[in-house]
Design an enzyme around this catalytic site. Structure first.
Site, mmCIF file in Angstrom:
data_model
loop_
_atom_site.group_PDB
_atom_site.id
_atom_site.type_symbol
_atom_site.label_atom_id
_atom_site.label_comp_id
_atom_site.label_asym_id
_atom_site.label_seq_id
_atom_site.Cartn_x
_atom_site.Cartn_y
_atom_site.Cartn_z
ATOM 1 N N VAL A 143 0.826 -1.207 0.000
ATOM 2 C CA VAL A 143 0.000 0.000 0.000
ATOM 3 C C VAL A 143 0.864 1.261 0.000
ATOM 4 O O VAL A 143 0.384 2.347 0.282
ATOM 5 C CB VAL A 143 -0.994 0.032 1.191
ATOM 6 C CG1 VAL A 143 -1.980 -1.113 1.071
ATOM 7 C CG2 VAL A 143 -0.283 -0.007 2.534
ATOM 8 N N GLU A 185 27.286 -16.824 -21.459
ATOM 9 C CA GLU A 185 26.205 -17.100 -20.496
ATOM 10 C C GLU A 185 25.100 -17.929 -21.164
ATOM 11 O O GLU A 185 24.467 -18.754 -20.529
ATOM 12 C CB GLU A 185 25.630 -15.774 -19.971
ATOM 13 C CG GLU A 185 24.533 -15.948 -18.919
ATOM 14 C CD GLU A 185 23.968 -14.625 -18.387
ATOM 15 O OE1 GLU A 185 24.343 -13.537 -18.899
ATOM 16 O OE2 GLU A 185 23.148 -14.681 -17.454
ATOM 17 N N CYS A 239 23.038 -2.969 -19.121
ATOM 18 C CA CYS A 239 23.699 -4.188 -18.657
ATOM 19 C C CYS A 239 23.460 -5.326 -19.654
ATOM 20 O O CYS A 239 24.079 -5.327 -20.714
ATOM 21 C CB CYS A 239 23.230 -4.527 -17.242
ATOM 22 S SG CYS A 239 24.412 -5.560 -16.376
ATOM 23 N N LYS A 257 -13.220 8.752 13.133
ATOM 24 C CA LYS A 257 -13.534 7.414 13.672
ATOM 25 C C LYS A 257 -12.245 6.641 13.987
ATOM 26 O O LYS A 257 -12.124 6.017 15.042
ATOM 27 C CB LYS A 257 -14.346 6.663 12.609
ATOM 28 C CG LYS A 257 -15.014 5.420 13.107
ATOM 29 C CD LYS A 257 -16.019 4.950 12.055
ATOM 30 C CE LYS A 257 -16.542 3.570 12.373
ATOM 31 N NZ LYS A 257 -17.413 3.086 11.291
ATOM 32 N N HIS A 304 24.298 0.058 -14.442
ATOM 33 C CA HIS A 304 22.849 0.318 -14.328
ATOM 34 C C HIS A 304 22.612 1.788 -14.000
ATOM 35 O O HIS A 304 22.506 2.148 -12.821
ATOM 36 C CB HIS A 304 22.251 -0.559 -13.222
ATOM 37 C CG HIS A 304 22.192 -2.002 -13.559
ATOM 38 N ND1 HIS A 304 21.098 -2.565 -14.198
ATOM 39 C CD2 HIS A 304 23.080 -2.996 -13.387
ATOM 40 C CE1 HIS A 304 21.326 -3.854 -14.382
ATOM 41 N NE2 HIS A 304 22.519 -4.152 -13.900
ATOM 42 N N GLU A 359 20.041 3.452 -14.113
ATOM 43 C CA GLU A 359 18.723 3.705 -13.502
ATOM 44 C C GLU A 359 18.796 3.913 -11.986
ATOM 45 O O GLU A 359 17.932 4.565 -11.410
ATOM 46 C CB GLU A 359 17.736 2.580 -13.843
ATOM 47 C CG GLU A 359 18.036 1.205 -13.251
ATOM 48 C CD GLU A 359 18.922 0.319 -14.135
ATOM 49 O OE1 GLU A 359 19.696 0.876 -14.949
ATOM 50 O OE2 GLU A 359 18.858 -0.915 -13.993
ATOM 51 N N LYS A 367 -12.724 -1.034 10.000
ATOM 52 C CA LYS A 367 -12.595 -2.171 10.939
ATOM 53 C C LYS A 367 -11.243 -2.894 10.825
ATOM 54 O O LYS A 367 -10.599 -3.160 11.843
ATOM 55 C CB LYS A 367 -13.769 -3.138 10.750
ATOM 56 C CG LYS A 367 -13.843 -4.229 11.804
ATOM 57 C CD LYS A 367 -14.259 -3.699 13.168
ATOM 58 C CE LYS A 367 -15.771 -3.633 13.286
ATOM 59 N NZ LYS A 367 -16.213 -2.852 14.440
HETATM 60 N N1 GLN Z 1 23.540 -11.607 -17.132
HETATM 61 C C1 GLN Z 1 24.448 -10.576 -17.454
HETATM 62 C C2 GLN Z 1 25.733 -10.625 -16.630
HETATM 63 O O1 GLN Z 1 25.765 -11.255 -15.591
HETATM 64 C C3 GLN Z 1 23.799 -9.224 -17.303
HETATM 65 C C4 GLN Z 1 23.511 -8.865 -15.875
HETATM 66 C C5 GLN Z 1 22.530 -7.752 -15.727
HETATM 67 O O2 GLN Z 1 21.863 -7.369 -16.672
HETATM 68 N N2 GLN Z 1 22.391 -7.244 -14.523
HETATM 69 O O3 GLN Z 1 26.710 -10.030 -16.994
#
Ligand code: GLN
Length: 548
Positions: free
Chosen positions: A16, A407, A383, A225, A509, A511, A191
């Site tokens: 919430v 990967e 990334c 209330k 990242h 962001e 309530k």
């Molecule tokens: N899987 C990728 C890595 O480990 C990218 C990781 C991610 O996007 N945070 O390098």
């Protein structure tokens, strides 16, 4: 200096907006001249959310020091505009790991280890570390989950004890609840709030403030209330209806006198008048009629928007600053592989591929990147999204047919993305990635350097794989720029396609460093490029100071 504690619990249901409320209160206190720190107590037994599926938990938020944390820490950093550290996050798993390690060392001198006092003492020690390590005068502590959960009992007990440890005049308890709406009679019900407060009281905590959340307008008779039935001052009942623009919560809470009431009750004196002009500007921008910019976010967990919360917010920050409405189309990468979602991709003014792990949907993301490159649609890769951009470029520009990341295809003849050398041999999954803030040198004249407006930046990371340096020359010959690298030039941090309006990927990242009041330069540059494609006028220069 006396330290004041504000403890925030939740009742009735979770989700919430307890985290946002805590964060907004932190901001209002900071605006009054106090130094503020925030801590999240998560009752689950995992040591941290780094190993949890985003479906379970939403995004994993990464701090400067590399801590992998709950997404609420993102709210705290964005609203209060502070950089937090590992003391701001605590889970049951960490508490038990520490107590068990001490027991094995013999620190308890033969004593029996119990929830009270050993576990609660460890929780209290960790709460106390927040002011110690940050120097904050006011510490806000939010407990995850809702009162009544078995897992949260030791946390609640510890917070109860802190009141007698530090003196009741130094502690303020806030309980956040939900008023359900009954359609048949069109009314909100108090309530469950009454029950939840009773439950909290049975654990020894009487809240001084109840933040009542609801999807409808909460009329004064209801706040009256709640005050009466829950034995809370009228000033302590705070009606918070759901609003569209999250960044208006500080303004709303300020109007409702929340911070003044807390400051008065804690015996404090505001040192300055709060200046909320920046939040008012955000609010005005949010309500203005603006041109729409469509961003296709091609990801893996798109059903759950919280899995990409910081990305979503960073796009909004950029949109608010540039005076455009960013609309996100959430596109499932594995659907793209099956030929679905392309209408949205074709309609997009920009394509964003966020971070991620393992092979599901990878080919869909590569197809989206190819479309963006060939059609000069702005593309932003975060990334994994940067790694996708490299794989696509290798396959379709360099002609490396089976290029991939090891990967996803350990046997790829062209492993353009490969495991980082210091990741080899690591078998444990928890907190073993390359995590946290690292410096990055920008290449003069690049899109990245123009956006940041400074030569060296710092950004947060969370990855195991990296661009394979053996491929650098071939990429460069075909127009890929390595516009950001680690200062020793060993690790590729930013790549961009020359001659494209905006095709840029970051190994970090960005962001996590975007703020509502200070959008991230690369997000601003991306949204600006997308707005230009949409033919929309923007109001700010793309270069916005780096937020780190
Ligand atoms: N899987 C990728 C890595 O480990 C990218 C990781 C991610 O996007 N945070 O390098």
């Amino acid at each position: 200096m006396t330290i004041k504690y504000i403890f925030v619990t939740g009742g009735v249901v979770s989700s919430v907006g307890k985290g946002v409320t805590t964060a907004a209160i932190g901001r209002l206190l900071k605006e009054r001249g106090f130094t503020v720190a925030v801590q999240k107590l998560d009752p689950y037994i995992n040591v941290d959310p780094g190993t949890m599926s985003p479906y379970q938990h939403g995004e994993v938020y990464v701090l400067n020091d590399g801590s992998e944390t709950d997404l609420d820490l993102g709210h705290y950093e964005r609203f209060v505009d502070i950089n937090l550290s590992k003391v701001s996050t605590l889970t049951t798993g960490q508490v038990y790991a520490e107590v068990i390690a001490k027991e094995r060392r013999g620190d308890y001198l033969g004593g029996t280890i119990q929830v009270i006092p050993q576990i609660t003492d460890e929780i209290k020690r960790r709460v106390g570390m927040v002011p110690e390590s940050t120097g904050a005068e006011i510490v806000l502590v939010e407990v995850g989950g809702t009162v009544g959960d078995i897992e949260s009992l030791p946390f609640i007990e510890a917070l109860r004890q802190i009141r007698s440890d530090v003196g009741r005049e130094n502690v303020f308890y806030i309980h956040t609840t939900w008023l359900p709406h009954i359609g048949a009679t069109n009314e909100l019900k108090t309530k469950p709030t009454q029950h939840s407060v009773r439950e909290l009281r049975s654990l020894g905590i009487s809240p001084q403030m109840i933040i009542a959340r609801a999807d409808k307008t909460i009329t004064p008779d209801l706040t009256e209330k709640i005050a009466k039935f829950c034995d809370v001052d009228r000033r302590g009942v705070v009606p918070v209806p759901t609003i569209d623009v999250m960044y208006e919560i500080p303004l709303l809470l300020e109007r409702l006198g929340v911070a003044d009431y807390i400051v008065d009750t804690l015996g404090l004196q505001a040192r300055q008048q709060p200046d909320l002009a920046a939040w008012e500007a955000i609010s005005r921008s949010a309500h203005k009629d603006k041109p729409t910019v469509r961003i296709a976010l091609v990801g893996k967990y798109v059903e759950l928007h919280d899995a990409y919360l910081s990305v979503k917010e960073a796009l909004q920050h950029a949109g608010l600053a540039l005076g455009v409405e960013v609309e996100i189309d959430w596109i499932h990468a594995s659907e793209v592989e099956k030929g679905r979602g392309w209408d949205e991709i074709h309609a997009a003014d920009g394509i964003l591929v966020p971070g991620g792990f393992d092979s599901r949907g990878i080919e869909g993301k590569i197809a989206a990147a190819k479309y963006a490159r060939e059609n000069k649609v702005p593309y932003f890769g975060l990334c994994l999204g940067m790694q996708i951009m490299a794989i696509e470029f290798a396959r379709n520009v360099l002609g490396y047919g089976e290029a991939n990341s090891t990967e996803f295809d350990p046997a790829s003849p062209y492993p353009v993305i490969d495991l980082m050398p210091d990741q080899r041999g690591i078998a444990e999954k928890g907190a073993t990635m390359r995590l946290g803030v690292y410096p990055c040198q920008l290449e003069p004249g690049s899109v990245a350097a123009a956006a940041y407006g400074q030569p060296v930046i710092e950004e947060r990371h969370r990855h195991r794989y990296e661009f394979n340096n053996t491929a650098r020359e071939a990429f460069a010959e075909h127009g890929m720029r390595f516009s950001g690298t680690s200062p020793d030039d060993r690790l590729v941090e930013i790549i961009e396609v020359a001659g494209h309006p905006y095709m840029l990927g970051t190994q970090f990242h960005p962001e996590f460093l975007s703020r509502p009041t200070r959008p991230h330069p690369l997000f601003a540059a991306f949204v600006r490029a997308a707005a230009e494609r949409a033919g929309a006028q923007v109001q700010l220069p793309a270069a916005v100071a780096n937020s780190s």
